[in-house]
Write a protein that holds these residues in place. Structure first.
Motif, PDB file in Angstrom:
ATOM      1  N   ARG A   1       8.070   2.421  36.815  1.00  0.00           N
ATOM      2  CA  ARG A   1       6.981   2.432  37.951  1.00  0.00           C
ATOM      3  C   ARG A   1       6.331   1.150  38.175  1.00  0.00           C
ATOM      4  NH1 ARG A   1       1.206   5.382  37.512  1.00  0.00           N
ATOM      5  NH2 ARG A   1       0.668   5.054  39.718  1.00  0.00           N
ATOM      6  N   LEU A   2       6.185   0.825  39.624  1.00  0.00           N
ATOM      7  CA  LEU A   2       5.565  -0.602  40.061  1.00  0.00           C
ATOM      8  C   LEU A   2       4.426  -0.449  39.474  1.00  0.00           C
ATOM      9  CD1 LEU A   2       6.962  -1.106  43.614  1.00  0.00           C
ATOM     10  CD2 LEU A   2       7.844  -2.088  41.331  1.00  0.00           C
ATOM     11  N   PRO A   3       3.549  -1.727  39.208  1.00  0.00           N
ATOM     12  CA  PRO A   3       2.372  -1.920  39.140  1.00  0.00           C
ATOM     13  C   PRO A   3       1.453  -1.489  40.488  1.00  0.00           C
ATOM     14  CG  PRO A   3       3.296  -4.102  38.412  1.00  0.00           C
ATOM     15  CD  PRO A   3       4.502  -3.197  39.392  1.00  0.00           C
ATOM     16  N   SER A   4       0.171  -0.793  39.949  1.00  0.00           N
ATOM     17  CA  SER A   4      -0.547  -0.131  41.022  1.00  0.00           C
ATOM     18  C   SER A   4      -0.727  -1.355  42.024  1.00  0.00           C
ATOM     19  CB  SER A   4      -1.951   0.035  40.509  1.00  0.00           C
ATOM     20  OG  SER A   4      -2.812  -0.815  39.916  1.00  0.00           O
ATOM     21  N   GLU A   5      -1.313  -0.927  43.341  1.00  0.00           N
ATOM     22  CA  GLU A   5      -1.473  -1.750  44.267  1.00  0.00           C
ATOM     23  C   GLU A   5      -2.948  -2.813  43.902  1.00  0.00           C
ATOM     24  OE1 GLU A   5      -2.625   0.419  47.946  1.00  0.00           O
ATOM     25  OE2 GLU A   5      -0.706   0.931  48.251  1.00  0.00           O
ATOM     26  N   ALA A   6      -3.602  -2.149  43.365  1.00  0.00           N
ATOM     27  CA  ALA A   6      -4.794  -3.001  42.674  1.00  0.00           C
ATOM     28  C   ALA A   6      -4.415  -4.089  41.902  1.00  0.00           C
ATOM     29  CB  ALA A   6      -5.908  -2.080  42.240  1.00  0.00           C
ATOM     30  N   ALA A   7      -3.521  -3.861  41.031  1.00  0.00           N
ATOM     31  CA  ALA A   7      -2.895  -4.861  40.020  1.00  0.00           C
ATOM     32  C   ALA A   7      -2.141  -5.799  40.749  1.00  0.00           C
ATOM     33  CB  ALA A   7      -1.930  -3.967  38.970  1.00  0.00           C
ATOM     34  N   LEU A   8      -1.313  -5.356  41.694  1.00  0.00           N
ATOM     35  CA  LEU A   8      -0.806  -6.350  42.656  1.00  0.00           C
ATOM     36  C   LEU A   8      -1.504  -7.456  43.476  1.00  0.00           C
ATOM     37  CD1 LEU A   8       2.515  -4.106  43.795  1.00  0.00           C
ATOM     38  CD2 LEU A   8       2.365  -6.301  41.826  1.00  0.00           C
ATOM     39  N   VAL A   9      -2.580  -6.781  44.046  1.00  0.00           N
ATOM     40  CA  VAL A   9      -3.747  -7.433  44.769  1.00  0.00           C
ATOM     41  C   VAL A   9      -4.189  -8.461  43.918  1.00  0.00           C
ATOM     42  CG1 VAL A   9      -5.903  -7.388  45.622  1.00  0.00           C
ATOM     43  CG2 VAL A   9      -4.206  -5.708  46.255  1.00  0.00           C
ATOM     44  N   GLU A  10      -4.436  -8.196  42.506  1.00  0.00           N
ATOM     45  CA  GLU A  10      -4.981  -9.004  41.818  1.00  0.00           C
ATOM     46  C   GLU A  10      -4.088 -10.392  41.402  1.00  0.00           C
ATOM     47  OE1 GLU A  10      -7.864 -10.581  39.046  1.00  0.00           O
ATOM     48  OE2 GLU A  10      -8.188  -9.067  40.384  1.00  0.00           O
ATOM     49  N   LYS A  11      -2.902  -9.813  41.181  1.00  0.00           N
ATOM     50  CA  LYS A  11      -1.806 -10.842  40.688  1.00  0.00           C
ATOM     51  C   LYS A  11      -1.476 -11.862  41.788  1.00  0.00           C
ATOM     52  CE  LYS A  11       2.862 -11.000  39.208  1.00  0.00           C
ATOM     53  NZ  LYS A  11       4.007 -10.369  38.657  1.00  0.00           N
ATOM     54  N   TYR A  12      -1.305 -11.364  42.880  1.00  0.00           N
ATOM     55  CA  TYR A  12      -0.962 -12.236  43.898  1.00  0.00           C
ATOM     56  C   TYR A  12      -2.128 -12.880  44.784  1.00  0.00           C
ATOM     57  CZ  TYR A  12       3.569 -10.623  43.148  1.00  0.00           C
ATOM     58  OH  TYR A  12       4.863 -10.378  42.246  1.00  0.00           O
ATOM     59  N   GLY A  13      -3.584 -12.177  44.507  1.00  0.00           N
ATOM     60  CA  GLY A  13      -4.406 -12.834  45.244  1.00  0.00           C
ATOM     61  C   GLY A  13      -4.380 -12.537  46.600  1.00  0.00           C
TER      62      GLY A  13
ATOM     63  N   ARG B   1      -4.863  -5.796  49.900  1.00  0.00           N
ATOM     64  CA  ARG B   1      -4.274  -4.707  49.801  1.00  0.00           C
ATOM     65  C   ARG B   1      -3.250  -4.031  50.919  1.00  0.00           C
ATOM     66  NH1 ARG B   1      -6.570   0.395  46.803  1.00  0.00           N
ATOM     67  NH2 ARG B   1      -6.418  -1.005  45.487  1.00  0.00           N
ATOM     68  N   GLY B   2      -3.628  -4.533  52.162  1.00  0.00           N
ATOM     69  CA  GLY B   2      -2.438  -4.316  53.188  1.00  0.00           C
ATOM     70  C   GLY B   2      -1.280  -5.438  53.202  1.00  0.00           C
ATOM     71  N   THR B   3      -1.673  -6.534  52.719  1.00  0.00           N
ATOM     72  CA  THR B   3      -0.307  -7.328  52.303  1.00  0.00           C
ATOM     73  C   THR B   3       0.338  -6.652  51.296  1.00  0.00           C
ATOM     74  OG1 THR B   3      -1.630  -9.416  52.934  1.00  0.00           O
ATOM     75  CG2 THR B   3       0.449  -9.679  51.704  1.00  0.00           C
ATOM     76  N   VAL B   4      -0.003  -6.215  50.251  1.00  0.00           N
ATOM     77  CA  VAL B   4       0.662  -5.549  49.152  1.00  0.00           C
ATOM     78  C   VAL B   4       1.405  -4.386  49.738  1.00  0.00           C
ATOM     79  CG1 VAL B   4       0.507  -4.198  47.038  1.00  0.00           C
ATOM     80  CG2 VAL B   4      -0.546  -6.683  47.201  1.00  0.00           C
ATOM     81  N   ARG B   5       0.568  -3.733  50.363  1.00  0.00           N
ATOM     82  CA  ARG B   5       1.317  -2.431  50.981  1.00  0.00           C
ATOM     83  C   ARG B   5       2.622  -2.961  51.821  1.00  0.00           C
ATOM     84  NH1 ARG B   5      -4.056   0.997  52.564  1.00  0.00           N
ATOM     85  NH2 ARG B   5      -4.507   1.630  50.414  1.00  0.00           N
ATOM     86  N   ARG B   6       2.300  -3.671  52.611  1.00  0.00           N
ATOM     87  CA  ARG B   6       3.481  -4.156  53.558  1.00  0.00           C
ATOM     88  C   ARG B   6       4.715  -4.600  52.765  1.00  0.00           C
ATOM     89  NH1 ARG B   6       3.945  -8.446  58.666  1.00  0.00           N
ATOM     90  NH2 ARG B   6       6.011  -7.807  59.221  1.00  0.00           N
ATOM     91  N   ALA B   7       4.500  -5.470  51.420  1.00  0.00           N
ATOM     92  CA  ALA B   7       5.439  -5.818  51.018  1.00  0.00           C
ATOM     93  C   ALA B   7       6.592  -4.508  50.033  1.00  0.00           C
ATOM     94  CB  ALA B   7       5.097  -6.767  49.818  1.00  0.00           C
ATOM     95  N   VAL B   8       5.561  -3.632  49.726  1.00  0.00           N
ATOM     96  CA  VAL B   8       6.009  -2.640  48.962  1.00  0.00           C
ATOM     97  C   VAL B   8       6.729  -1.686  49.937  1.00  0.00           C
ATOM     98  CG1 VAL B   8       5.690  -0.382  47.489  1.00  0.00           C
ATOM     99  CG2 VAL B   8       4.394  -2.551  47.094  1.00  0.00           C
ATOM    100  N   ARG B   9       6.289  -1.443  51.176  1.00  0.00           N
ATOM    101  CA  ARG B   9       6.862  -0.553  52.097  1.00  0.00           C
ATOM    102  C   ARG B   9       8.200  -1.224  52.690  1.00  0.00           C
ATOM    103  NH1 ARG B   9       2.933  -0.665  55.610  1.00  0.00           N
ATOM    104  NH2 ARG B   9       3.770  -2.344  56.830  1.00  0.00           N
ATOM    105  N   GLU B  10       8.301  -2.451  52.694  1.00  0.00           N
ATOM    106  CA  GLU B  10       9.361  -3.146  53.007  1.00  0.00           C
ATOM    107  C   GLU B  10      10.519  -2.867  51.986  1.00  0.00           C
ATOM    108  OE1 GLU B  10      10.497  -5.172  55.893  1.00  0.00           O
ATOM    109  OE2 GLU B  10       8.324  -4.518  56.666  1.00  0.00           O
ATOM    110  N   LEU B  11      10.191  -2.870  50.699  1.00  0.00           N
ATOM    111  CA  LEU B  11      11.039  -2.719  49.524  1.00  0.00           C
ATOM    112  C   LEU B  11      11.515  -1.341  49.630  1.00  0.00           C
ATOM    113  CD1 LEU B  11       9.624  -4.717  46.597  1.00  0.00           C
ATOM    114  CD2 LEU B  11      11.728  -5.264  47.971  1.00  0.00           C
ATOM    115  N   GLU B  12      10.576  -0.409  49.883  1.00  0.00           N
ATOM    116  CA  GLU B  12      10.845   0.915  50.107  1.00  0.00           C
ATOM    117  C   GLU B  12      12.150   1.245  51.116  1.00  0.00           C
ATOM    118  OE1 GLU B  12       8.452   5.234  50.665  1.00  0.00           O
ATOM    119  OE2 GLU B  12       7.562   3.445  50.231  1.00  0.00           O
ATOM    120  N   THR B  13      11.628   0.760  52.348  1.00  0.00           N
ATOM    121  CA  THR B  13      12.809   0.533  53.535  1.00  0.00           C
ATOM    122  C   THR B  13      14.040   0.246  53.176  1.00  0.00           C
ATOM    123  OG1 THR B  13      10.700   0.658  54.993  1.00  0.00           O
ATOM    124  CG2 THR B  13      12.967   0.003  55.820  1.00  0.00           C
TER     125      THR B  13
END
Length: 145
Positions: free
Chosen positions: A100-112, A115-127
């Motif tokens: 399981r990937l880390p939660s959006e909140a965890a990724l937001v915290e990690k990368y600073g 949330r929209g930026t994290v969602r786009r990155a994960v969506r691109e990986l999903e696509t």
């Protein structure tokens, strides 16, 4: 009442910024419109016109989610950097298939980033087929990665 600025003020500002760019004053990106406006004592529209002139001449570029950067910089958009990092972790086995990937909140915290930026990155990986979403559970590294 303050006196109006002379015609061509934006050209003076763009030339000053161009000289600063050449001298390496802006390694982290061009200052904000508000900062430039305060420095030169002009309206935001004048600043925007100066910045547009710099973009048209190829001196600066706008990077989504980052702002204006010096055109020679190789800075990728934040979502692309997150994608690259997660993909590297997947390929090195730090995130094996089924994990399981880390939660959006965890990724937001990690990368600073937002949330929209994290969602786009994960969506691109999903696509691209590297990640699969399971409704109500989360996103997991796909077995085909």
């Amino acid at each position: 009442m303050p006196s109006p600025s002379p015609r061509g003020t934006y050209q003076v500002i763009s030339q000053t910024l161009r000289e600063r760019i050449a001298a390496g004053f802006y390694p982290d990106g061009v200052p904000s419109e508000a900062e430039i406006g305060r420095e030169f004592g002009v309206a935001r529209t004048t600043v925007r016109r100066a910045l547009r002139s710099l973009e048209e001449s190829g001196d600066i570029k706008t990077v989504a989610g980052v702002g204006r950067k010096v055109a020679g910089d190789t800075g990728a958009a934040p979502y692309e950097q997150i994608m690259a990092d997660l993909l590297k972790q997947i390929r090195k086995g730090k995130l094996p298939a089924g994990t399981r990937l880390p939660s959006e909140a965890a990724l937001v915290e990690k990368y600073g980033v937002s949330r929209g930026t994290v969602r786009r990155a994960v969506r691109e990986l999903e696509t691209a087929g590297h990640v699969e979403a399971r409704h109500g559970v989360g996103r997991f590294v796909s077995s085909s990665s």
